[in-house]
Write an enzyme that holds these catalytic residues in place. Sequence first.
Site, PDB file in Angstrom:
ATOM      1  N   GLU A   1      -9.194  -1.708  14.032  1.00 37.04           N
ATOM      2  CA  GLU A   1      -9.601  -2.598  12.948  1.00 37.04           C
ATOM      3  C   GLU A   1      -8.506  -3.608  12.610  1.00 37.04           C
ATOM      4  O   GLU A   1      -7.340  -3.265  12.485  1.00 37.04           O
ATOM      5  CB  GLU A   1      -9.904  -1.766  11.698  1.00 37.04           C
ATOM      6  CG  GLU A   1     -10.277  -2.596  10.478  1.00 37.04           C
ATOM      7  CD  GLU A   1      -9.780  -1.970   9.179  1.00 37.04           C
ATOM      8  OE1 GLU A   1      -9.449  -2.738   8.260  1.00 37.04           O
ATOM      9  OE2 GLU A   1      -9.706  -0.733   9.108  1.00 37.04           O
TER      10      GLU A   1
ATOM     11  N   GLU B   1       0.680   4.200   0.864  1.00 36.12           N
ATOM     12  CA  GLU B   1       0.040   5.211   1.700  1.00 36.12           C
ATOM     13  C   GLU B   1       1.108   5.894   2.548  1.00 36.12           C
ATOM     14  O   GLU B   1       1.860   5.231   3.263  1.00 36.12           O
ATOM     15  CB  GLU B   1      -1.011   4.563   2.610  1.00 36.12           C
ATOM     16  CG  GLU B   1      -2.163   3.910   1.853  1.00 36.12           C
ATOM     17  CD  GLU B   1      -3.118   3.179   2.793  1.00 36.12           C
ATOM     18  OE1 GLU B   1      -2.730   2.959   3.959  1.00 36.12           O
ATOM     19  OE2 GLU B   1      -4.228   2.828   2.363  1.00 36.12           O
TER      20      GLU B   1
ATOM     21  N   ARG C   1       0.851  -1.196   0.000  1.00 35.27           N
ATOM     22  CA  ARG C   1       0.000   0.000   0.000  1.00 35.27           C
ATOM     23  C   ARG C   1       0.887   1.247   0.000  1.00 35.27           C
ATOM     24  O   ARG C   1       1.641   1.476   0.947  1.00 35.27           O
ATOM     25  CB  ARG C   1      -0.908   0.015   1.234  1.00 35.27           C
ATOM     26  CG  ARG C   1      -1.877  -1.166   1.318  1.00 35.27           C
ATOM     27  CD  ARG C   1      -3.093  -0.990   0.430  1.00 35.27           C
ATOM     28  NE  ARG C   1      -3.896  -2.192   0.360  1.00 35.27           N
ATOM     29  CZ  ARG C   1      -4.845  -2.517   1.247  1.00 35.27           C
ATOM     30  NH1 ARG C   1      -5.095  -1.713   2.266  1.00 35.27           N
ATOM     31  NH2 ARG C   1      -5.545  -3.632   1.101  1.00 35.27           N
TER      32      ARG C   1
ATOM     33  N   ARG D   1       0.415   2.132  13.410  1.00 32.49           N
ATOM     34  CA  ARG D   1      -0.301   0.926  12.993  1.00 32.49           C
ATOM     35  C   ARG D   1      -0.342   0.762  11.475  1.00 32.49           C
ATOM     36  O   ARG D   1      -1.153  -0.006  10.960  1.00 32.49           O
ATOM     37  CB  ARG D   1      -1.713   0.911  13.571  1.00 32.49           C
ATOM     38  CG  ARG D   1      -2.651   1.986  13.050  1.00 32.49           C
ATOM     39  CD  ARG D   1      -4.060   1.753  13.567  1.00 32.49           C
ATOM     40  NE  ARG D   1      -5.063   2.489  12.801  1.00 32.49           N
ATOM     41  CZ  ARG D   1      -6.364   2.321  12.930  1.00 32.49           C
ATOM     42  NH1 ARG D   1      -6.832   1.426  13.778  1.00 32.49           N
ATOM     43  NH2 ARG D   1      -7.209   3.014  12.205  1.00 32.49           N
ATOM     44  N   HIS D   2       0.528   1.483  10.733  1.00 32.36           N
ATOM     45  CA  HIS D   2       0.545   1.388   9.279  1.00 32.36           C
ATOM     46  C   HIS D   2       1.920   0.965   8.770  1.00 32.36           C
ATOM     47  O   HIS D   2       2.946   1.428   9.277  1.00 32.36           O
ATOM     48  CB  HIS D   2       0.175   2.728   8.631  1.00 32.36           C
ATOM     49  CG  HIS D   2      -1.294   3.035   8.663  1.00 32.36           C
ATOM     50  ND1 HIS D   2      -1.878   3.723   9.696  1.00 32.36           N
ATOM     51  CD2 HIS D   2      -2.291   2.728   7.794  1.00 32.36           C
ATOM     52  CE1 HIS D   2      -3.184   3.846   9.461  1.00 32.36           C
ATOM     53  NE2 HIS D   2      -3.454   3.248   8.319  1.00 32.36           N
TER      54      HIS D   2
ATOM     55  N   ARG E   1      -1.265  -6.463  12.513  1.00 32.06           N
ATOM     56  CA  ARG E   1      -2.163  -5.810  13.470  1.00 32.06           C
ATOM     57  C   ARG E   1      -2.710  -6.804  14.492  1.00 32.06           C
ATOM     58  O   ARG E   1      -2.853  -6.475  15.671  1.00 32.06           O
ATOM     59  CB  ARG E   1      -3.318  -5.130  12.737  1.00 32.06           C
ATOM     60  CG  ARG E   1      -2.915  -3.849  12.042  1.00 32.06           C
ATOM     61  CD  ARG E   1      -4.129  -3.064  11.584  1.00 32.06           C
ATOM     62  NE  ARG E   1      -3.733  -1.838  10.898  1.00 32.06           N
ATOM     63  CZ  ARG E   1      -4.584  -0.929  10.434  1.00 32.06           C
ATOM     64  NH1 ARG E   1      -5.894  -1.115  10.573  1.00 32.06           N
ATOM     65  NH2 ARG E   1      -4.149   0.150   9.834  1.00 32.06           N
TER      66      ARG E   1
ATOM     67  N   SER F   1     -11.274  -6.081   7.178  1.00 33.51           N
ATOM     68  CA  SER F   1     -12.336  -5.455   6.401  1.00 33.51           C
ATOM     69  C   SER F   1     -12.894  -6.508   5.455  1.00 33.51           C
ATOM     70  O   SER F   1     -12.128  -7.214   4.782  1.00 33.51           O
ATOM     71  CB  SER F   1     -11.771  -4.262   5.599  1.00 33.51           C
ATOM     72  OG  SER F   1     -12.794  -3.629   4.879  1.00 33.51           O
TER      73      SER F   1
END
Length: 561
Positions: A480, A329, A327, A335-336, A535, A483
């Site tokens: 989370e 991002e 990803r 947490r990323h 996670r 998903s």
Amino acid sequence: MTEPTPSQPAPAEKPAAAAPAGGEENKGPSKSALKKAQKEKEKAEKKAAAKARELAERQKKEAADALDVSKEDYGELPLCGSAEFKPTGLKREDLSNVESLEDKEIVFRCWVENARVQSAKLAFLNLRQGLNTVQAVVAASDKLSKQMVKFCGSVTTESTLVVTGLVKRVQEPIKSATIKNFEIHITKLFVEVKAQSPLPLQVDDAERPIPSGLGDEEEQADDGKPIVGLNTRLNNRTIDLRAKINHSIFVIKSGVCALFQEFLGQKGFTLIHTPKILGAASEGGANVFELKYFDRPAYLAQSPQFYKQMLIASRFQKVMEIGPVFRAENSNTARHLTEFTGLDLEMEIQENYHEVMTVLEDLMLFIFKELNTRFKKETDLVRSVYHVDEFKLPESGKVPRIPFQEGIKMLREAGEELGDYDDLTTPQEKHLGRLVLEKYGTDFYVLDQFPLAIRPAYTMPSPHDSKLSNSYDMFMRGQEILSGAQRIHNADLLADMMRKHDPPIDPNSAGTKDYVESFRYGCPPHGGGGFGLERIVQFWLGLPNIRMTSLFPRDPQRVIP
């Protein structure tokens, strides 16, 4: 005066005067020369004396070595593979079985946590093997020399050893080792690989909790010892990973993967491996990594989503995958990661998408239960450093399924301001987690029926509200971890929803055409979800930063080591 005639001889020259007695030519050496000569003499004498002492010490050492009763029982081994191999036939023992080996002489490989000479006749070592540590004693006797004591007590920290010794029960528990009721009385010790000193990072420092920040902030513990920052640890990761706490984290991470496959394998899921290099960005958006693929661009996969669904269309009824997810991002949070491990599954739906939710809930309850039993030692070790409340679990079949709208209501009643169809921020998710724990007594729960506008274009709309969808997220401690949703399995509806999506997605583009077309040949209803493995581990153990759960983490700032 007339010139002399040829018959007259020239007058003779006067002889030179004699040099006076006591002239410069007859003087002795100067004072400076005498002083210099004396210094040279003294220097030569000192050099000769030092050489004589060195020779005497060497002769003394050679004599002592000749009398060293332990000379064959310690030392440095040649580099493995560099000398002719001669098998010993000796079994190497596992220290986890030490209780069954009392009063027996054993051979085992280990490395040095600490070594110290107590006296000329006594040395202590702390030795580690896996997560086990044991105290070892080297004591001089008629059969064990002082030279061996000195050698053993001076072995550098982190050196790898092959040790032979007697397993002895101790009267008082040993506080400095995990094996508290036994110690090793060393009879032989050989260094297989010597570690350089000093180390760039002390393993003891890596056993301490990281500072609260994201970077390289340095703090001090109450005992005055340094708390090394996360960046320093990650820059010296091979040393950092030697810490028992880090070994425990990755044993647990491996366990989650094994339990994931074990449970789903028993449910009839097939393990798959989908491509990670794509010819076109598949799911829309800009969060993809582009790379050069020979003479054309390619992209790293954001998820296995399209391929999972295409396999359901290919008549695979249930599929699962464990694989990397990329990803792009620019999220520099605790947490990323830009590369993480996805635990994905997809399955046919017989009547309702809640069938998938049931499988996912039971899967996680199974994983949590088995972590509490099979990996209790590792879990307890990590939680002893990062103090966190016990993870509270619901019973099977009683996992709270909270409608998204109810979650919004709970937050509003607790003082949060947000609209009916707004996405939740991270602080709001954590707040809701505390509210759910208070109301339902569990750290694990599901939010169901998310707003359609904040879900991917392939999500099935809800029959109850056109602004909602048949989608869900799962949470641990208010954060989370999954998903998921029912997917659209009708090509026309899928193409229409893709065009209406914000931002719009062209169903005929290179990255989506094959995917959309696969549903024109008859595909059963299906759904699934994707977990973030890191996670799960982070929240289970209560770790402050997800980078601790990745061996060599990748984030917007880090691509090495």
